[in-house]
Design a protein around this motif. Sequence first.
Motif, mmCIF file in Angstrom:
data_model
loop_
_atom_site.group_PDB
_atom_site.id
_atom_site.type_symbol
_atom_site.label_atom_id
_atom_site.label_comp_id
_atom_site.label_asym_id
_atom_site.label_seq_id
_atom_site.Cartn_x
_atom_site.Cartn_y
_atom_site.Cartn_z
ATOM 1 N N ASN A 1 4.808 9.373 0.188
ATOM 2 C CA ASN A 1 5.290 8.301 1.071
ATOM 3 C C ASN A 1 4.740 8.560 2.675
ATOM 4 N N MET B 1 -0.660 2.441 -3.063
ATOM 5 C CA MET B 1 -1.959 3.247 -2.453
ATOM 6 C C MET B 1 -3.177 2.438 -2.271
ATOM 7 N N ASN C 1 12.267 2.202 -8.210
ATOM 8 C CA ASN C 1 12.477 0.706 -8.444
ATOM 9 C C ASN C 1 11.784 0.025 -7.504
ATOM 10 N N GLU D 1 14.077 -3.360 -11.705
ATOM 11 C CA GLU D 1 14.865 -2.157 -11.596
ATOM 12 C C GLU D 1 15.069 -1.665 -13.173
ATOM 13 N N ASP E 1 13.125 8.023 1.641
ATOM 14 C CA ASP E 1 11.686 7.193 1.802
ATOM 15 C C ASP E 1 11.856 5.952 2.666
ATOM 16 N N GLN E 2 10.563 5.577 2.948
ATOM 17 C CA GLN E 2 10.330 4.124 3.022
ATOM 18 C C GLN E 2 11.030 3.675 4.530
ATOM 19 N N ASP F 1 8.871 0.804 5.771
ATOM 20 C CA ASP F 1 8.870 -0.523 4.863
ATOM 21 C C ASP F 1 10.096 -1.211 4.926
ATOM 22 N N LEU G 1 0.927 -1.297 0.005
ATOM 23 C CA LEU G 1 -0.118 -0.140 -0.081
ATOM 24 C C LEU G 1 0.875 1.324 -0.020
ATOM 25 N N SER G 2 2.016 1.343 0.610
ATOM 26 C CA SER G 2 2.741 2.457 0.821
ATOM 27 C C SER G 2 3.307 3.091 -0.564
ATOM 28 N N ALA H 1 1.601 7.511 3.037
ATOM 29 C CA ALA H 1 0.310 6.696 3.102
ATOM 30 C C ALA H 1 0.780 5.446 4.195
ATOM 31 N N ASP I 1 10.946 -11.848 1.328
ATOM 32 C CA ASP I 1 10.355 -11.985 2.517
ATOM 33 C C ASP I 1 8.830 -12.835 2.503
ATOM 34 N N LYS J 1 20.291 -3.874 -2.120
ATOM 35 C CA LYS J 1 19.037 -3.970 -3.081
ATOM 36 C C LYS J 1 18.109 -2.923 -2.756
ATOM 37 N N ASP J 2 17.901 -1.894 -3.525
ATOM 38 C CA ASP J 2 17.264 -0.716 -3.203
ATOM 39 C C ASP J 2 15.861 -0.820 -2.904
ATOM 40 N N ARG J 3 15.436 -0.320 -1.755
ATOM 41 C CA ARG J 3 14.243 -0.175 -1.371
ATOM 42 C C ARG J 3 13.579 -1.656 -0.852
ATOM 43 N N THR J 4 14.572 -2.353 -0.251
ATOM 44 C CA THR J 4 14.163 -3.704 -0.158
ATOM 45 C C THR J 4 14.390 -3.960 1.431
ATOM 46 N N LEU J 5 13.395 -4.716 1.911
ATOM 47 C CA LEU J 5 13.431 -5.011 3.257
ATOM 48 C C LEU J 5 14.713 -5.491 3.847
ATOM 49 N N ALA K 1 11.053 -2.937 -4.984
ATOM 50 C CA ALA K 1 11.859 -3.992 -4.033
ATOM 51 C C ALA K 1 11.676 -5.341 -4.631
ATOM 52 N N ALA K 2 12.415 -6.208 -4.456
ATOM 53 C CA ALA K 2 12.402 -7.683 -4.428
ATOM 54 C C ALA K 2 11.647 -8.005 -3.063
#
Lengths: 137, 452
Positions: B376, A46, A94, A81, B234-235, B238, A42-43, B378, A100, B168-172, A96-97
């Motif tokens: 960002n 949306m 990008n 990406e 951001d994030q 996340d 969602l983040s 939400a 998890d 890894k961009d934007r990855t947990l 993300a993978a």
Amino acid sequence: MKKIFSVILFLLFVVFVNAQTNQQTLKASIDRGQKIYFKVCLSCHMLDGGGVPHMNPPLSQSSYVLGDKAKIIYIILHGLETREPIDDEYYSNNMAAHTDLNNQQIADVLTYVRNSFGNKASAVSVAEVKAVRSKKK
Amino acid sequence: MKKLSFYFLFLSISITSFAKNNADTINAGLKLPAGFSATKISEGLGRARHIVVSQQGTIFYKSSKLVNGKGIFQLKNLNGKAELITSFGKYIGTGIAIRNGYLYASSDEEVFRYKLNEKDEVLNPDQPEKIITGLINRHQHESKSIAFDNDGNIYVNIGAYANACQEKDRTLHSKGRMPCPVLDSAGGIWQFKADKLNQTYADGIRYATGLRNVVGLDWNAQTNSLFVMQHGRDQLHDNWPEFYDTKQSAELPAETMYELHRGSNCGWPFIYYDPMQHKKMLAPEYGGDGKKSWDEYLNENKNGGLVIVNYKYNQDKTSLINDMDYARKAYDKTIQDPAIAFPAHMGPNALLFYTGNQFPEKYKNGAFIAFHGSWNRAPELQKGYFVVFVPFKNGKPTGEWEIFADNFAGGDQFMEPNKAQHRPCGLAQGPDGSLYVSDDVKGAVYKISYKK
């Protein structure tokens, strides 16, 4: 004649029950998928699946979401990406993978996405996710 | 009877005009301070990113979408409406400015310029001079905003092609790369000569580093220095949910203004700025936990830690030849504090120091900032989508700021950015001291004026 009639009636009943069970299975998967969507997706994409203009692509009426299931499963597993247009628009961020998420969770969240935001498409099964995951990247 | 029908006619006319005025035309839907008025002078042509107005009042803006294959639009303001004169430039982009008789414009990889004659006509719309070429564009933070000093230099933002320089961009739970290789060719402001052709990285100087992405920047003639607005990372939730809940993630980190000098290091990706604690914080990608400040980290790592390791890697890069000021700064372990901090994620896309005489005295030499609006935040409601005014005193922000022009989005209770009707993206000052605001949703251009 009476016998044939009852057989037909029985068959109809089986079909009906089957459809009911399928409906229930689908609904359960969508419900589980929604929880995952709220937590993980969602983040960026949306509440309404509308995405963010020019940054994060929308999921509603998206050819990526409604098209080839293997492709969208692959994107969830490995991220995205490359710079490529999605329905004629470019998006900056990008993806993300999501290593998890397990196979069941990916099947559920994709089933939710394919049946929300005005989308209507078939469910994604655990087997389908498993098949994509087992392929080399 | 005749009298009565006349009355009805009058009534219906007044109702119609009242409804029309209220619904659309009062200040073009914007909310402004008393004495100010706004008109929407153009709409519908591309996605207007940055905008500039010449001394004769000609308007140029750069579009991030081509219309009939063109990405620069030239308009003339006639009786409250702007008419399209011509369009040219077969590339999308953001940056646009006028300097010494040239119109400068940027794609996402290059900077061009076009000679203007005394009537603001572009003499060679299809053969611009190429000033800078080969700047990195990896589709994230790709816009190349531009500004000029008074010594013949042009400054170009080269945004980081990453959120936080993770493996890894934007990855947990993906850790920060060490050293951060993005910084050799992006994540900062580069200085080039304004009138030399075909410059590449090797001709430029990395003027300031550790800036994730700057879209709004302007030269301050009073301080004779460059000011920039950084888009904060951001994030946090996340990627690091154990340290930040969704509420904290919506309020962290600050959007920050910096006054830059050659060698400035603003700290991305190692730190972010917390606007509530007024502290630089160690980023979670580099061992932070939402609580450890940068100062605490330095106390534990007196040799400079992350910054020094990163400097040693980056000093070998060709882009850093002649970059001794940066070297000295890096050894000082200095990460600069912001000049002023704003709430998180609002996306500052334009900065303009007001030097006109039309607006009241308090606006003189202060800064206007166009906040494009957040995404960002939400599941919290989005914020921004307005133009802010920041008063300056003796060349520094006083610490206060106020919303100057609001309601570009057409409401402020929405979670989805695609609900916004307009998003302010560029700012320009007209020769009469009016303020122009461009919008990249529908390509609208607003003109804001003041009358005593």
